[in-house]
Write a protein that holds these residues in place. Structure first.
Motif, PDB file in Angstrom:
ATOM      1  N   UNK A 173       0.848  -1.191   0.000  1.00 35.50           N
ATOM      2  CA  UNK A 173       0.000   0.000   0.000  1.00 35.50           C
ATOM      3  C   UNK A 173       0.883   1.240   0.000  1.00 35.50           C
ATOM      4  N   UNK A 174       0.765   2.037  -1.077  1.00 36.88           N
ATOM      5  CA  UNK A 174       1.488   3.304  -1.254  1.00 36.88           C
ATOM      6  C   UNK A 174       2.914   3.244  -0.706  1.00 36.88           C
ATOM      7  N   UNK A 175       3.648   2.231  -1.190  1.00 34.87           N
ATOM      8  CA  UNK A 175       5.039   2.070  -0.787  1.00 34.87           C
ATOM      9  C   UNK A 175       5.982   2.521  -1.884  1.00 34.87           C
ATOM     10  N   UNK A 176       7.052   3.237  -1.541  1.00 36.22           N
ATOM     11  CA  UNK A 176       7.998   3.700  -2.554  1.00 36.22           C
ATOM     12  C   UNK A 176       8.767   2.543  -3.172  1.00 36.22           C
ATOM     13  N   UNK A 177       9.081   2.669  -4.441  1.00 34.65           N
ATOM     14  CA  UNK A 177       9.809   1.613  -5.145  1.00 34.65           C
ATOM     15  C   UNK A 177      11.275   1.624  -4.745  1.00 34.65           C
ATOM     16  N   UNK A 178      11.884   0.452  -4.574  1.00 35.48           N
ATOM     17  CA  UNK A 178      13.339   0.408  -4.392  1.00 35.48           C
ATOM     18  C   UNK A 178      14.036   0.750  -5.703  1.00 35.48           C
ATOM     19  N   UNK A 179      15.310   1.059  -5.625  1.00 37.34           N
ATOM     20  CA  UNK A 179      16.074   1.381  -6.832  1.00 37.34           C
ATOM     21  C   UNK A 179      16.255   0.130  -7.692  1.00 37.34           C
ATOM     22  N   UNK A 180      15.941   0.257  -8.967  1.00 31.68           N
ATOM     23  CA  UNK A 180      16.162  -0.820  -9.943  1.00 31.68           C
ATOM     24  C   UNK A 180      15.698  -2.184  -9.430  1.00 31.68           C
ATOM     25  N   UNK A 181      14.429  -2.332  -9.079  1.00 33.94           N
ATOM     26  CA  UNK A 181      13.981  -3.611  -8.506  1.00 33.94           C
ATOM     27  C   UNK A 181      13.985  -4.742  -9.515  1.00 33.94           C
ATOM     28  N   UNK A 182      14.304  -5.922  -9.013  1.00 33.01           N
ATOM     29  CA  UNK A 182      14.251  -7.152  -9.801  1.00 33.01           C
ATOM     30  C   UNK A 182      13.411  -8.146  -9.004  1.00 33.01           C
ATOM     31  N   UNK A 183      12.220  -8.440  -9.485  1.00 27.05           N
ATOM     32  CA  UNK A 183      11.292  -9.299  -8.760  1.00 27.05           C
ATOM     33  C   UNK A 183      11.308 -10.742  -9.261  1.00 27.05           C
ATOM     34  N   UNK A 184      12.310 -11.116 -10.023  1.00 27.86           N
ATOM     35  CA  UNK A 184      12.325 -12.458 -10.622  1.00 27.86           C
ATOM     36  C   UNK A 184      12.403 -13.560  -9.575  1.00 27.86           C
ATOM     37  N   UNK A 185      12.924 -13.247  -8.380  1.00 28.02           N
ATOM     38  CA  UNK A 185      12.992 -14.246  -7.321  1.00 28.02           C
ATOM     39  C   UNK A 185      11.669 -14.467  -6.624  1.00 28.02           C
ATOM     40  N   UNK A 186      10.642 -13.719  -7.022  1.00 23.25           N
ATOM     41  CA  UNK A 186       9.309 -13.843  -6.421  1.00 23.25           C
ATOM     42  C   UNK A 186       8.268 -14.094  -7.507  1.00 23.25           C
ATOM     43  N   UNK A 187       8.640 -14.857  -8.511  1.00 22.79           N
ATOM     44  CA  UNK A 187       7.824 -14.945  -9.732  1.00 22.79           C
ATOM     45  C   UNK A 187       6.449 -15.567  -9.516  1.00 22.79           C
ATOM     46  N   UNK A 188       6.268 -16.333  -8.436  1.00 20.02           N
ATOM     47  CA  UNK A 188       4.972 -16.967  -8.209  1.00 20.02           C
ATOM     48  C   UNK A 188       4.076 -16.178  -7.256  1.00 20.02           C
ATOM     49  N   UNK A 189       4.500 -14.973  -6.890  1.00 19.68           N
ATOM     50  CA  UNK A 189       3.720 -14.131  -5.972  1.00 19.68           C
ATOM     51  C   UNK A 189       2.754 -13.266  -6.780  1.00 19.68           C
ATOM     52  N   UNK A 190       1.487 -13.304  -6.434  1.00 21.38           N
ATOM     53  CA  UNK A 190       0.483 -12.450  -7.083  1.00 21.38           C
ATOM     54  C   UNK A 190       0.408 -11.128  -6.323  1.00 21.38           C
ATOM     55  N   UNK A 191       0.693 -10.025  -7.007  1.00 19.04           N
ATOM     56  CA  UNK A 191       0.860  -8.728  -6.350  1.00 19.04           C
ATOM     57  C   UNK A 191      -0.301  -7.791  -6.663  1.00 19.04           C
ATOM     58  N   UNK A 192      -0.894  -7.250  -5.612  1.00 15.47           N
ATOM     59  CA  UNK A 192      -1.920  -6.218  -5.736  1.00 15.47           C
ATOM     60  C   UNK A 192      -1.424  -4.994  -4.993  1.00 15.47           C
ATOM     61  N   UNK A 193      -1.086  -3.938  -5.733  1.00 15.83           N
ATOM     62  CA  UNK A 193      -0.542  -2.734  -5.127  1.00 15.83           C
ATOM     63  C   UNK A 193      -1.514  -1.570  -5.201  1.00 15.83           C
ATOM     64  N   UNK A 194      -1.436  -0.679  -4.209  1.00 14.39           N
ATOM     65  CA  UNK A 194      -2.344   0.464  -4.144  1.00 14.39           C
ATOM     66  C   UNK A 194      -1.574   1.776  -4.029  1.00 14.39           C
ATOM     67  N   UNK A 195      -2.122   2.797  -4.698  1.00 17.27           N
ATOM     68  CA  UNK A 195      -1.579   4.147  -4.652  1.00 17.27           C
ATOM     69  C   UNK A 195      -2.729   5.132  -4.513  1.00 17.27           C
ATOM     70  N   UNK A 196      -2.390   6.349  -4.094  1.00 16.63           N
ATOM     71  CA  UNK A 196      -3.362   7.429  -4.050  1.00 16.63           C
ATOM     72  C   UNK A 196      -3.057   8.426  -5.151  1.00 16.63           C
ATOM     73  N   UNK A 197      -4.077   8.868  -5.867  1.00 16.84           N
ATOM     74  CA  UNK A 197      -3.859   9.781  -6.992  1.00 16.84           C
ATOM     75  C   UNK A 197      -3.249  11.107  -6.551  1.00 16.84           C
TER      76      UNK A 197
END
Length: 302
Positions: free
Chosen positions: A214-238
């Motif tokens: 929930x409204x979390x800042x992105x890390x620098x140059x993220x690589x999510x390949x080690x979490x490939x089976x995780x279903x991600x639902x992210x939220x932001x505020x306009x």
């Protein structure tokens, strides 16, 4: 992490949620001198003026009757204090057990530490069928409750190494798994905790079935390949330009890693819109996010 917390304090002042005196005091606890703190406040104020209002990427919340109550009204089960062995010593948390668990959840708190609101999130999730552990990332400092001044707890969070916090989160996931044998587990994080959820995915979290930053800042140059089976639902505020501007970074990384995902930008919502004890609480956006979270859990966790 310290930079993110400092910017959040400065933005709170720009938005009128903190007096200048209090903002300078809190920035001082983080180690910023008056000149540096003043410059940061000015920069955040300028960024607020210059930033275009981001377009909402989600449809308007459904007007149909939902089975889930808004987060401020949802029935919450009680939590109990628990401890377990972490990678560098004992970790503390609050455990809420569902009557008939459908899955498990790790709750990652805001930069205020493990407070009553974070416990209530664990209780609400347990009430919805997902036994939940709200971790205290200040366990190594004696726990959030040892800080009489909440601002000092926040400053202490800023001095923690992100890698150490991710290691504690992984230990928390293992503890949830131990307490929910045979069930899938997920993680949910808010503000700083949302940023840590992204870092957890970047570090590789194959133990998770789903994640909810929930409204979390992105890390620098993220690589999510080690979490490939995780279903991600992210939220932001306009209205949360500071964090929402990082959404394209995680969107590209999620696409690159091939993760199942959906990123929702709630219209007319600001940072921390889900916290019903805070000044930026938006009940419409929070209710929509809660409904979507429960739907995602039902689909990907159980």
């Amino acid at each position: 992490m310290q930079r993110y917390i400092a910017e959040e304090i400065a933005t709170d002042h720009v938005d009128g949620l903190l007096s200048r005196r209090e903002a300078l005091r809190r920035l001082g606890l983080l180690g910023l001198g008056t000149a540096a703190a003043t410059a940061l406040i000015a920069a955040c104020g300028q960024n607020q003026q210059d930033a275009p209002t981001p377009a909402a990427s989600s449809p308007a919340p459904s007007t149909e009757t939902d089975t889930a109550e808004p987060p401020g009204m949802a029935a919450a089960l009680p939590t109990s204090a628990v401890t377990w062995a972490g990678p560098r010593g004992e970790l503390q948390g609050a455990w809420a057990e569902a009557a008939e668990p459908r899955g498990g959840m790790l709750v990652i708190h805001e930069n205020k530490g493990l407070n009553d609101w974070a416990r209530s999130v664990a209780g609400r999730l347990a009430g919805a069928g997902y036994s939940s552990l709200a971790i205290d990332l200040l366990s190594g400092q004696g726990g959030t409750a040892t800080f009489a001044d909440p601002a000092e707890a926040t400053a202490a969070m800023g001095n923690l190494a992100p890698g150490d916090m991710v290691a504690d989160l992984k230990s928390g996931i293992a503890e949830v798994q131990r307490r929910t044998p045979g069930l899938k587990v997920a993680a949910i994080g808010f503000c700083m905790g949302g940023g840590l959820a992204w870092r957890l995915l970047a570090a590789g979290a194959p133990e998770l079935a789903a994640a909810f930053p929930f409204y979390g800042p992105a890390p620098d140059d993220p690589d999510f390949s080690g979490s490939k089976d995780v279903a991600v639902l992210g939220f932001y505020g306009a209205l949360d330009q500071r964090v929402t501007s990082t959404e394209p970074v995680v969107a590209a990384a999620l696409d690159e890693a091939g993760l199942v995902h959906e990123l929702i930008t709630e219209p007319d919502a600001n940072h921390a819109f889900f916290n019903d004890t805070g000044d930026r609480y938006n009940p419409t956006a929070a209710a929509d996010a809660w409904r979507r979270t429960l739907d995602w859990l039902a689909t990907h966790v159980g």
